[in-house]
Design an enzyme around this catalytic site. Structure first.
Site, PDB file in Angstrom:
ATOM      1  N   LYS A   1      30.767  41.839  30.845  1.00 20.42           N
ATOM      2  CA  LYS A   1      32.177  42.101  30.601  1.00 20.42           C
ATOM      3  C   LYS A   1      32.944  40.789  30.428  1.00 20.42           C
ATOM      4  O   LYS A   1      32.670  39.804  31.119  1.00 20.42           O
ATOM      5  CB  LYS A   1      32.787  42.885  31.772  1.00 20.42           C
ATOM      6  CG  LYS A   1      32.281  44.313  31.884  1.00 20.42           C
ATOM      7  CD  LYS A   1      32.765  45.196  30.734  1.00 20.42           C
ATOM      8  CE  LYS A   1      32.154  46.585  30.741  1.00 20.42           C
ATOM      9  NZ  LYS A   1      32.646  47.400  31.855  1.00 20.42           N
TER      10      LYS A   1
ATOM     11  N   ASP B   1      27.192  47.874  31.394  1.00 16.16           N
ATOM     12  CA  ASP B   1      26.754  46.643  32.062  1.00 16.16           C
ATOM     13  C   ASP B   1      26.121  46.931  33.419  1.00 16.16           C
ATOM     14  O   ASP B   1      25.639  46.015  34.078  1.00 16.16           O
ATOM     15  CB  ASP B   1      27.936  45.679  32.258  1.00 16.16           C
ATOM     16  CG  ASP B   1      29.058  46.290  33.091  1.00 16.16           C
ATOM     17  OD1 ASP B   1      29.229  47.532  33.033  1.00 16.16           O
ATOM     18  OD2 ASP B   1      29.742  45.542  33.803  1.00 16.16           O
TER      19      ASP B   1
ATOM     20  N   ASP C   1      29.456  47.574  48.951  1.00 14.21           N
ATOM     21  CA  ASP C   1      30.246  48.021  47.800  1.00 14.21           C
ATOM     22  C   ASP C   1      29.917  49.473  47.468  1.00 14.21           C
ATOM     23  O   ASP C   1      28.736  49.844  47.350  1.00 14.21           O
ATOM     24  CB  ASP C   1      29.885  47.121  46.609  1.00 14.21           C
ATOM     25  CG  ASP C   1      30.868  47.255  45.467  1.00 14.21           C
ATOM     26  OD1 ASP C   1      31.966  46.682  45.571  1.00 14.21           O
ATOM     27  OD2 ASP C   1      30.526  47.945  44.483  1.00 14.21           O
TER      28      ASP C   1
ATOM     29  N   GLU D   1      32.982  49.804  51.889  1.00 12.55           N
ATOM     30  CA  GLU D   1      34.022  49.700  50.865  1.00 12.55           C
ATOM     31  C   GLU D   1      34.074  51.010  50.083  1.00 12.55           C
ATOM     32  O   GLU D   1      33.620  51.091  48.956  1.00 12.55           O
ATOM     33  CB  GLU D   1      33.757  48.519  49.916  1.00 12.55           C
ATOM     34  CG  GLU D   1      34.926  48.209  48.980  1.00 12.55           C
ATOM     35  CD  GLU D   1      34.748  48.704  47.542  1.00 12.55           C
ATOM     36  OE1 GLU D   1      35.688  48.550  46.772  1.00 12.55           O
ATOM     37  OE2 GLU D   1      33.672  49.229  47.185  1.00 12.55           O
TER      38      GLU D   1
ATOM     39  N   LYS E   1      37.766  38.989  38.839  1.00  8.18           N
ATOM     40  CA  LYS E   1      36.455  39.639  38.703  1.00  8.18           C
ATOM     41  C   LYS E   1      35.763  39.248  37.406  1.00  8.18           C
ATOM     42  O   LYS E   1      34.541  39.279  37.315  1.00  8.18           O
ATOM     43  CB  LYS E   1      36.615  41.174  38.735  1.00  8.18           C
ATOM     44  CG  LYS E   1      36.973  41.739  40.094  1.00  8.18           C
ATOM     45  CD  LYS E   1      36.865  43.265  40.122  1.00  8.18           C
ATOM     46  CE  LYS E   1      37.959  43.921  39.283  1.00  8.18           C
ATOM     47  NZ  LYS E   1      37.906  45.398  39.329  1.00  8.18           N
TER      48      LYS E   1
END
Lengths: 655, 655
Positions: free
Chosen positions: B250, B345, B381, B410, B523
């Site tokens: 990305k 991705d 995550d 998270e 990010k």
């Protein structure tokens, strides 16, 4: 690591359940069990839940799909059709096809990747065909057909088929058991309706002699049964009918010495004439009992037998099994005591004895003996002084052989112990009703019984009086006081009972001021009742029991709802039947002396009507009809007339 | 029938428990576990309860006597002294001696049967001596002595000894295990304090290059650690540090195409350079990481490592273990999608793969690899997209080897799923705090977290921002808005964190209106922060973190109490320390624009003061002191100054 991959869906917080499933919930036949649970799974795949249930021990599992209630909570319902024990559990799984369909519908709207998605559906169907071990043959064939069709159709037609109701239904049936998350198993004790609904009448057959102060017999009591049936009762409960101990027999008004003519307390069980399997000779023989029992049944009623597990000093077990009792250091058998009082006429059994197994079996054999003779209702005296584990075992054993057996717990003790007895297996229980008189107290108590988890395992039986309890409210010969308590008991609880004829003849004198014992209690002497005495409550009882039979709304406890009223002496409440949909609305003046009036504030939604509805309230006691509108209506109740309304709500004609 | 007589005491309704004991409750070391239960037994004998606990798997059982709270409910407390897993259960038994003593005291008052009762006591003592299998030798000897004395003394002296404190204590110790009712076993996960209390700081090491837009390294980030330590943080959390995928990488602002210079998202893990066990070469080597980690620790902080279980298309596992992924019908590996969006991705792992055992083991080995290197905090995550059973297994495995390991979940998803992750083992969790802005919303949410059963298993970590979340409230460069959210996070929850330097530098621009994504999100690109930029929040953060370290009241969640205020924009709450007894009182103006004033309505009982107490509130931010009296006091908070009070309540000198 274990070999089987754990299921994706976690099933938590199953409701109803009693103590995490340690005890069964209770239902009657043709009742519903509505089960909720959290189904929690990772991600955003479509979760499906089902409620699995079966009759124990080896019924086939049946499945009911659960509906999502929001916030990951699911719910479904099954019906009970058999007396016995049901098992249920909640299951959850990821629905691969529904997950695929959700994605496909989105992609179809934007015409994205459709051939690839259809190919993926083919894989999903193939997996289901390969894995679903218990796939019914017709489902397998139809699914294979769809599989072939999907290959031959063009994308548009295949997409239609792929999302069709036909395929949705097929895939629901093809769900595999492989990856299913399951809750623990929970139990439902399913009883026959009498466990929930019934009007009980307790009386002493020995008071039914035709003449004088003689001891009455079963044979002489049979005409009295017609009187009880005529009042509309469903269950006849007799105090113990076994030989009464002679050693330390209690005299009139519980005196520690008895005259030779005193009959003694029926609860002091056992003499040279026999114990818990024998009949008191003054009442008759076992054959007389059987005949009496048949008469009860022929009159459409049922017999409730007393189970009192204690022994008079001359009970045969005292000699045969001294090891079943506690002993004083001198070797003599221990009587009951509550210093300074000594109850020397009664020996408690020692449930903790090293010989407990033999004792417990013998007690089970007592119940079995009477069950074998056809008795199916047992009113158990003071169960709270015997171990909970004993009752759980005994009731389980008896109901395994006689699933229609009903046990009423006569416990007036600490709330958690009363509830624990019900959890352990008692079908229904005496309550604190006798001491709840004000609308506020009644409301609070009934909310506890019908709105908390208590409702899942505890079935109340409301008694305004018993041979042990003449509450202060009834220590007046005021017929209205007796009427109020009868109507409250009979309309608040699906099961209620009275001890008569003391009740309908307004027996109201305590043995001494401040006592709840009857003066000249029938427990210790033979009484002769003049059933034609006035005033009495016979007409009202007949009316109320007839209404109870006619109106299914009074056959349950769960539908009870309280409504508002601006006069705190008036109690307003309704009940509804799920069977016929009818609603009854009760207004009771709890003041036995003064006329009370006020305005109702009805919860119209609960009554199933609009806030401005015009409707008829039809008083089933007086047959009067009033036109009411909305929640606020005037009521006035006079102690010199009916002091209560039992209204049936009816549509106004022409609307 | 079973051979052992069931216990007389039924133990029910044990609290705390999570899902009937299916999951552990959570505590930290030097914490208390207060357990309650119903102990229900038949009759009127004296019931005793005890709380049994031990460290798993083979600690010695310890016992704490329970106190009767009324209504058959009992309670006791034990302290946690070891990190690990504790077991506890509640036990209840009939105390034969205490039952005897109650009866004896009544009889002694009326001088009834005393010799017989003393003989019975001798029997009870003899039974205890005979049966109590684990009787300590000294207790046995002393009890035997009492037994002899009782025989030789006259009645009066024997009665004294029989009811003496000495014998009472001896009999408590002599209780036999034979007839004890026991609850199920419940678990406590005991963590070190950091699992409950800590200030977290998240940053991207790659943005720490000394110059220009170059990719920063671990080595270059070490000076930045001093800055973070200087702000007073306890935990440094780094986004993933593994090689970043190149396929479908990305670009800036999440563009689907990246320029050659774009660094990519750290959460797209794996490339030819390695996967979850490797270090992104631009950051340095494993040795650089270890050095960086040491520096974190030398500064008195701890490192939290990111665990993101997903793979970039060029992650080595894609070639080595294609069976760990899902596949499209054409055999290619399935990327994540949420139509119409495709996340090409990232390849999700297929936790349901037939090869799940190998996959799960490999993922465990990832965590173990970093734990072996000394990492003890893992921020996981999106755990809500992986099976709950996987986390329960993985966290259990890691904590079995590393009991001090801490896992932060998270998950921002459905409430029951977030809670289920905590039940499954996560030590603490992200929350909905970022979207709770008004006093009413905050109050409701905090009540759910600290007053319901949630408090037993869920430890909140409040983040006002993350790299994924720039809440609307912070989409303004207004320093007061950032100050409000920081103070709320840091004083409402024992754990809180910020993503910096974006936070303290008031980064506030979303990528587009209505989005919660940062514009030029770190990010997807390297950012260079000017730490000297003003206005900023550095001074306030230093102050708040210093207060947090100094005041033990802020080290827990359970003591949070809300107080009243007549201005709904002001939030008033207190916290108290069980350790030093100090009370902090916070008043926060949640309006970032306007001055708000009002009158507090403090719950003085909760603050431990009389209703008319005069006391000092000492503002730890400004060092100002005010004399307050009783519950009602005037407060005024201005956005152009501190918009909050963090008061310590102090005694007025001279009282």
């Amino acid at each position: 690591m274990e070999m089987k991959r754990p299921a994706r869906v976690l099933v938590l917080n199953v409701s109803p359940s009693v103590d995490c499933g340690r005890f069964p919930i209770k239902r009657i036949v043709h009742d519903t069990v509505t089960v909720s649970a959290d189904l929690v799974a990772d991600g955003h795949d479509v979760v499906r839940g089902r409620l699995a249930y079966r009759v124990r021990p080896d019924g086939l599992w049946q499945f009911v799909p659960l509906a999502h209630q929001g916030n990951d909570r699911y719910q479904g319902t099954f019906k009970t059709t058999t007396v016995g024990v049901y098992e249920y559990r909640v299951e959850g799984y990821i629905d691969a096809y529904a997950t695929w369909r959700e994605r496909f519908e989105k992609k179809r709207a934007i015409n994205q990747d459709l051939p690839r998605e259809l190919a993926q559906l083919a894989q999903i169907i193939a997996q289901h065909l390969a894995m679903a071990s218990s796939l019914p043959e017709d489902v397998r064939i139809q699914l294979a057909q769809v599989q072939q069709q999907l290959e031959s159709l063009d994308v548009e037609a295949a997409a239609d088929l792929a999302t069709s109701k036909v395929l949705q239904d097929l895939m629901l049936k093809a769900q595999d058991d492989q990856d299913v998350g399951r809750s623990e198993i929970f139990l439902v004790r399913v009883d026959r309706p009498r466990a929930l609904f019934g009007a009980w009448y307790e009386f002493f057959p020995r008071s039914c002699a035709r003449e004088g102060s003689r001891h009455g017999t079963f044979a002489e009591s049979e005409p009295f049964l017609e009187y009880v049936a005529g009042l509309g009762f469903d269950v006849v409960y007799l105090p113990p009918i076994h030989p009464i101990g002679t050693i330390h027999r209690k005299g009139v008004n519980n005196h520690t010495t008895a005259k030779a003519s005193d009959p003694g307390s029926p609860w002091a069980i056992g003499s040279a004439q026999g114990g818990h399997l024998a009949i008191e000779p003054s009442l008759g023989t076992l054959a007389d009992f059987d005949h009496f029992h048949q008469s009860v049944q022929q009159l459409g009623m049922e017999l409730a037998m007393d189970i009192t597990f204690q022994c008079a000093p001359d009970h045969p077990w005292v000699q045969e099994h001294p090891e079943w009792f506690s002993h004083f250091p001198d070797g003599s058998i221990q009587y009951a005591e509550n210093p300074p009082k000594k109850y020397e006429d009664v020996y408690p059994l020692n449930f903790d004895t090293p010989a407990w197994q033999a004792l417990w079996e013998a007690l089970k054999d007592v119940v079995k003996f009477w069950a074998d003779r056809g008795v199916r209702i047992f009113r158990v005296d003071n169960p709270h002084t015997k171990p909970l584990a004993f009752w759980e075992w005994l009731i389980g054993q008896i109901q395994a052989q006689y699933p229609d057996a009903i046990f009423l717990s006569e416990a007036f003790t600490r709330p958690k112990l009363m509830y624990a007895l019900s959890k352990a297996g008692f079908s229904q229980s005496y309550t604190y009703f006798a001491w709840r008189n004000t609308p506020a107290d009644l409301r609070q108590y009934l909310m506890e019984l019908t709105r908390t988890e208590v409702k899942e395992f505890f079935r109340p039986n409301f008694w305004p009086n018993t041979p042990d309890i003449l509450p202060e409210f009834l220590q007046t010969p005021n017929v209205t006081a007796f009427a109020i308590r009868l109507i409250l008991a009979a309309t608040l609880a699906a099961s209620y009972g009275i001890y008569g004829p003391a009740y309908e003849l307004l027996e109201s004198r305590p043995v001494r001021p401040g006592s709840e014992e009857y003066d000249h209690s029938e427990k210790y002497e033979i009484r002769h009742w003049d059933l034609s005495q006035t005033p009495n409550l016979q007409h009202l009882i007949r009316q109320v029991n007839a209404i109870r039979h006619q109106e299914a709304a009074l056959h349950n406890n769960h539908s009870l709802e309280f409504h508002g009223c601006d006069n705190p002496m008036l109690l307003v409440y309704s009940k509804q039947s799920q069977v016929d949909g009818r609603v009854l609305l009760m207004v009771v003046n709890t003041d036995p002396v003064y006329t009370q009036s006020g305005w109702t504030a009805l919860n119209m939604q609960i009554l199933g009507m609009a806030d401005d509805a015009v409707y008829i309230v039809h008083d089933l006691l007086t047959d009067a009809r009033y036109e009411w509108r909305g929640p606020y209506n005037y009521v006035e109740l006079r102690p010199d007339s009916y002091n209560a309304h039992i209204f049936r709500i009816e549509a106004k004609e022409g609307i």
